[in-house]
Motif scaffolding. Structure first.
Motif, mmCIF file in Angstrom:
data_model
loop_
_atom_site.group_PDB
_atom_site.id
_atom_site.type_symbol
_atom_site.label_atom_id
_atom_site.label_comp_id
_atom_site.label_asym_id
_atom_site.label_seq_id
_atom_site.Cartn_x
_atom_site.Cartn_y
_atom_site.Cartn_z
ATOM 1 N N VAL A 100 -4.655 6.243 -15.652
ATOM 2 C CA VAL A 100 -4.251 7.638 -15.857
ATOM 3 C C VAL A 100 -5.357 8.576 -15.364
ATOM 4 C CG1 VAL A 100 -3.689 9.386 -17.591
ATOM 5 C CG2 VAL A 100 -2.701 7.087 -17.764
ATOM 6 N N GLN A 101 -6.603 8.229 -15.676
ATOM 7 C CA GLN A 101 -7.729 9.056 -15.244
ATOM 8 C C GLN A 101 -7.826 9.105 -13.722
ATOM 9 O OE1 GLN A 101 -10.077 10.962 -17.103
ATOM 10 N NE2 GLN A 101 -10.421 11.689 -15.019
ATOM 11 N N VAL A 102 -7.671 7.956 -13.084
ATOM 12 C CA VAL A 102 -7.762 7.889 -11.625
ATOM 13 C C VAL A 102 -6.686 8.755 -10.977
ATOM 14 C CG1 VAL A 102 -7.385 6.357 -9.646
ATOM 15 C CG2 VAL A 102 -8.890 5.639 -11.505
ATOM 16 N N CYS A 103 -5.467 8.690 -11.505
ATOM 17 C CA CYS A 103 -4.372 9.465 -10.917
ATOM 18 C C CYS A 103 -4.536 10.961 -11.146
ATOM 19 C CB CYS A 103 -3.037 8.978 -11.474
ATOM 20 S SG CYS A 103 -2.549 7.358 -10.857
ATOM 21 N N PHE A 104 -5.132 11.338 -12.275
ATOM 22 C CA PHE A 104 -5.426 12.759 -12.498
ATOM 23 C C PHE A 104 -6.566 13.239 -11.604
ATOM 24 C CE2 PHE A 104 -3.572 12.612 -17.035
ATOM 25 C CZ PHE A 104 -2.411 13.224 -16.606
ATOM 26 N N SER A 105 -7.528 12.356 -11.331
ATOM 27 C CA SER A 105 -8.713 12.747 -10.558
ATOM 28 C C SER A 105 -8.439 12.813 -9.061
ATOM 29 C CB SER A 105 -9.857 11.761 -10.826
ATOM 30 O OG SER A 105 -10.218 11.751 -12.190
ATOM 31 N N TYR A 106 -7.554 11.947 -8.567
ATOM 32 C CA TYR A 106 -7.283 11.898 -7.122
ATOM 33 C C TYR A 106 -5.775 11.983 -6.881
ATOM 34 C CZ TYR A 106 -11.996 10.001 -7.415
ATOM 35 O OH TYR A 106 -13.331 9.811 -7.695
ATOM 36 N N PRO A 107 -5.177 13.116 -7.206
ATOM 37 C CA PRO A 107 -3.710 13.226 -7.184
ATOM 38 C C PRO A 107 -3.077 13.081 -5.805
ATOM 39 C CG PRO A 107 -4.716 15.382 -7.510
ATOM 40 C CD PRO A 107 -5.820 14.383 -7.624
ATOM 41 N N GLU A 108 -3.821 13.315 -4.746
ATOM 42 C CA GLU A 108 -3.222 13.276 -3.413
ATOM 43 C C GLU A 108 -3.656 12.072 -2.597
ATOM 44 O OE1 GLU A 108 -0.877 15.334 -2.747
ATOM 45 O OE2 GLU A 108 -1.213 16.393 -4.635
ATOM 46 N N ALA A 109 -4.430 11.176 -3.182
ATOM 47 C CA ALA A 109 -4.928 10.023 -2.419
ATOM 48 C C ALA A 109 -3.777 9.105 -2.007
ATOM 49 C CB ALA A 109 -5.947 9.254 -3.259
ATOM 50 N N GLY A 110 -3.766 8.728 -0.736
ATOM 51 C CA GLY A 110 -2.683 7.899 -0.227
ATOM 52 C C GLY A 110 -2.610 6.538 -0.890
ATOM 53 N N TRP A 111 -3.756 5.914 -1.145
ATOM 54 C CA TRP A 111 -3.760 4.574 -1.738
ATOM 55 C C TRP A 111 -3.181 4.595 -3.145
ATOM 56 C CZ3 TRP A 111 -6.957 3.581 -6.035
ATOM 57 C CH2 TRP A 111 -7.906 4.566 -6.325
#
Length: 361
Positions: free
Chosen positions: A272-283
């Protein structure tokens, strides 16, 4: 990272990780004979962990559905949510059993029973759910002492000899199968109460992550310490004790359930933290798509991934090196991630997810 309908995509991201983990572990388990190779021992550390994460996430998904129905303030909506969940549970139970001869270690039919029990407990308080999640693995330790865990098993082939008898099927389903309802349902119940926590709140997310990591560390460390003390016993006694004190999934002792449950919840908070921190990352988007097709991807890794090897080489079980199995699992996972992302660009649901929705309403 959320969609327009306020979905927390960190859950889908974690589900994508779980699917890849299950592919790696399952390919190793089926294709490789027991080995002392470092890579084999390393992969063994992950046995049962990805599947536990998968089940915890199922509990979270059930809570999200139920809470969505509650917000509509309609008893009819809540009844429909429970009805839909029960129909999906039946669908998964039947689907999982339908390809038992291809994949005896299927988790989907167990999943259907977990969900059925979960539906009965969706409305109970968080405190009660936590106590039940705690007591189930403790009670299961008593069952391991009272009953023969090895009943029905041929460990040399990992075949369950009386699966198609009423008593064998019941024993396999609830006590000593690959993912027995007791104590595995504790993972789903954990997911139900974790799903009630607002993980958009950074403070709550951090506290949950710390508690989960401590749980994993304490029970993993305690298991290792207690096993180190079994050298004072005779060889048969030490073997029996190590079985009861281990963190492997068979048998699923309390050390396995608490360590795997703690690790699962920790990985969910990190996701959840990763997705909030990098919302536009392709991977991230690729792994989210993989998680959103989790049911289809689980099915594909058996009916395509494993069957393809058997068709190409004329053999499958315990016939390959751990390096080959691991490499094949990585290649298959990459292809599955690519397929999932391409599919999600065109369709709202995965193939099996769409079929389940069509069948169950």
């Amino acid at each position: 990272m959320a969609t327009s309908n306020d979905r927390i995509l960190g859950y889908d991201f974690a589900r994508g990780i779980a699917i890849i983990g299950m592919i790696i572990v399952n390919f190793k388990t089926v294709m490789v004979a027991e080995s002392s190779a470092p890579l084999y021992r390393a992969l063994n550390l992950f046995s049962g962990k990805a599947a536990a994460l998968f089940v915890v996430l199922a509990g979270i998904g059930m809570t999200l559905m139920y809470e969505s129905g509650k917000r509509k303030n309609s008893p009819e909506k809540l009844s429909k949510v429970k009805s839909d969940l029960l129909k999906r549970a039946l669908f998964l139970f039947v689907t999982g059993l339908s390809y038992y001869f291809i994949w005896p270690a299927d988790i989907l039919h167990y999943y259907g029973v977990y969900m059925t029990i979960g539906v009965l407990l969706l409305s109970v308080s968080t405190r009660i759910l936590q106590w039940i999640s705690l007591l189930i693995p403790l009670g299961y330790m008593g069952l391991l002492i009272l009953f023969d865990y090895e009943a029905g098993w041929d460990w040399s082939t990992l075949e369950y000899q009386d699966f198609f008898t009423p008593s064998g099927f019941f024993r396999h389903l609830f006590f000593n199968g690959f993912h027995p309802v007791f104590p595995w349902v504790a993972f789903l119940l954990t997911g139900i109460w974790v799903g009630r926590i607002n993980l958009r709140d950074q403070n709550k997310r951090t506290r949950l992550a710390i508690a989960a990591l401590l749980t994993f560390t304490i029970f993993t460390g305690l298991s290792a310490f207690l096993q180190s003390q079994t050298g004072y016993f005779s060889a048969p006694e030490a073997e029996a004790l190590n079985s009861l004190l281990g963190t492997g999934p068979m048998p699923p002792t309390l050390f396995y359930v608490f360590s795997s449950g703690g690790l699962s919840v920790f990985l969910i908070t990190v996701s959840v933290q990763v997705c909030f921190s990098y919302p536009e990352a392709g991977w991230i988007r690729y792994l989210v798509s993989t998680g959103q097709l989790a049911l289809s991807n689980y099915f594909f890794h058996v009916v395509i991934g494993m069957v393809a090897i058997e068709l190409l080489f004329g053999r499958l079980e315990q016939s390959f090196s751990v390096e080959f199995a691991f490499g094949y699992a990585l290649v298959f996972s990459v292809l599955l991630v690519w397929f999932s992302h391409r599919w999600r660009k065109k369709y709202k649901r995965g193939p099996l997810e769409a079929l389940m929705r069509r069948v169950t309403g």
